[in-house]
Design a protein around this motif. Sequence first.
Motif, PDB file in Angstrom:
ATOM      1  N   GLN A  42       0.819  -1.206   0.000  1.00  0.00           N
ATOM      2  CA  GLN A  42       0.000   0.000   0.000  1.00  0.00           C
ATOM      3  C   GLN A  42       0.857   1.263   0.000  1.00  0.00           C
ATOM      4  N   VAL A  43       1.913   1.265   0.799  1.00  0.00           N
ATOM      5  CA  VAL A  43       2.799   2.437   0.870  1.00  0.00           C
ATOM      6  C   VAL A  43       3.505   2.632  -0.465  1.00  0.00           C
ATOM      7  N   ALA A  44       4.018   1.552  -1.038  1.00  0.00           N
ATOM      8  CA  ALA A  44       4.706   1.663  -2.330  1.00  0.00           C
ATOM      9  C   ALA A  44       3.760   2.220  -3.390  1.00  0.00           C
ATOM     10  N   GLU A  45       2.534   1.751  -3.397  1.00  0.00           N
ATOM     11  CA  GLU A  45       1.535   2.227  -4.357  1.00  0.00           C
ATOM     12  C   GLU A  45       1.239   3.713  -4.146  1.00  0.00           C
ATOM     13  N   ALA A  46       1.073   4.110  -2.889  1.00  0.00           N
ATOM     14  CA  ALA A  46       0.764   5.509  -2.589  1.00  0.00           C
ATOM     15  C   ALA A  46       1.931   6.429  -2.954  1.00  0.00           C
ATOM     16  N   LEU A  47       3.147   6.021  -2.621  1.00  0.00           N
ATOM     17  CA  LEU A  47       4.313   6.841  -2.949  1.00  0.00           C
ATOM     18  C   LEU A  47       4.487   6.955  -4.465  1.00  0.00           C
ATOM     19  N   HIS A  48       4.284   5.851  -5.160  1.00  0.00           N
ATOM     20  CA  HIS A  48       4.397   5.863  -6.620  1.00  0.00           C
ATOM     21  C   HIS A  48       3.337   6.773  -7.234  1.00  0.00           C
ATOM     22  N   SER A  49       2.133   6.697  -6.714  1.00  0.00           N
ATOM     23  CA  SER A  49       1.052   7.544  -7.215  1.00  0.00           C
ATOM     24  C   SER A  49       1.409   9.014  -7.041  1.00  0.00           C
ATOM     25  N   GLY A  50       1.924   9.374  -5.877  1.00  0.00           N
ATOM     26  CA  GLY A  50       2.346  10.751  -5.638  1.00  0.00           C
ATOM     27  C   GLY A  50       3.434  11.193  -6.600  1.00  0.00           C
ATOM     28  N   GLU A  51       4.413  10.321  -6.806  1.00  0.00           N
ATOM     29  CA  GLU A  51       5.499  10.643  -7.742  1.00  0.00           C
ATOM     30  C   GLU A  51       4.975  10.845  -9.150  1.00  0.00           C
ATOM     31  N   MET A  52       4.016  10.025  -9.560  1.00  0.00           N
ATOM     32  CA  MET A  52       3.450  10.153 -10.900  1.00  0.00           C
ATOM     33  C   MET A  52       2.700  11.479 -11.058  1.00  0.00           C
ATOM     34  N   GLU A  53       2.197  12.010  -9.956  1.00  0.00           N
ATOM     35  CA  GLU A  53       1.485  13.289  -9.967  1.00  0.00           C
ATOM     36  C   GLU A  53       2.425  14.471  -9.730  1.00  0.00           C
ATOM     37  N   GLY A  54       3.725  14.178  -9.637  1.00  0.00           N
ATOM     38  CA  GLY A  54       4.701  15.240  -9.415  1.00  0.00           C
ATOM     39  C   GLY A  54       4.806  15.666  -7.961  1.00  0.00           C
ATOM     40  N   LEU A  55       4.396  14.777  -7.053  1.00  0.00           N
ATOM     41  CA  LEU A  55       4.423  15.084  -5.627  1.00  0.00           C
ATOM     42  C   LEU A  55       5.260  14.041  -4.874  1.00  0.00           C
ATOM     43  N   PRO A  56       6.574  14.105  -5.012  1.00  0.00           N
ATOM     44  CA  PRO A  56       7.409  13.123  -4.315  1.00  0.00           C
ATOM     45  C   PRO A  56       7.334  13.317  -2.797  1.00  0.00           C
ATOM     46  N   ALA A  57       7.424  12.234  -2.055  1.00  0.00           N
ATOM     47  CA  ALA A  57       7.377  12.289  -0.597  1.00  0.00           C
ATOM     48  C   ALA A  57       8.708  12.790  -0.052  1.00  0.00           C
ATOM     49  N   SER A  58       8.626  13.548   1.033  1.00  0.00           N
ATOM     50  CA  SER A  58       9.838  14.026   1.702  1.00  0.00           C
ATOM     51  C   SER A  58      10.496  12.864   2.454  1.00  0.00           C
ATOM     52  N   GLU A  59      11.731  13.073   2.856  1.00  0.00           N
ATOM     53  CA  GLU A  59      12.424  12.050   3.638  1.00  0.00           C
ATOM     54  C   GLU A  59      11.697  11.809   4.957  1.00  0.00           C
ATOM     55  N   ALA A  60      11.162  12.867   5.557  1.00  0.00           N
ATOM     56  CA  ALA A  60      10.418  12.715   6.813  1.00  0.00           C
ATOM     57  C   ALA A  60       9.169  11.861   6.603  1.00  0.00           C
TER      58      ALA A  60
END
Length: 64
Positions: free
Chosen positions: A17-35
């Motif tokens: 689920q986390v991998a999917e959510a992070l990938h989705s954000g990246e595809m939308e141009g919203l990469p997750a911060s290190e925090a």
Amino acid sequence: MSITTITTAQRAERERQVAEALHSGEMEGLPASEATKADTDKYVAGEIDLVELEARVRTRYEIV
């Protein structure tokens, strides 16, 4: 912070689920911060629950 005991299957599902959510954000141009990535690691490990993860993300990004 709440610590949750999770099974191996639950951990695997959280990882997916986390991998999917992070990938989705990246595809939308919203990469997750290190925090945020550190918080998702804690969620996957069962150190925090989904409610706490959401609260941290909302606070970090000032989402009402």
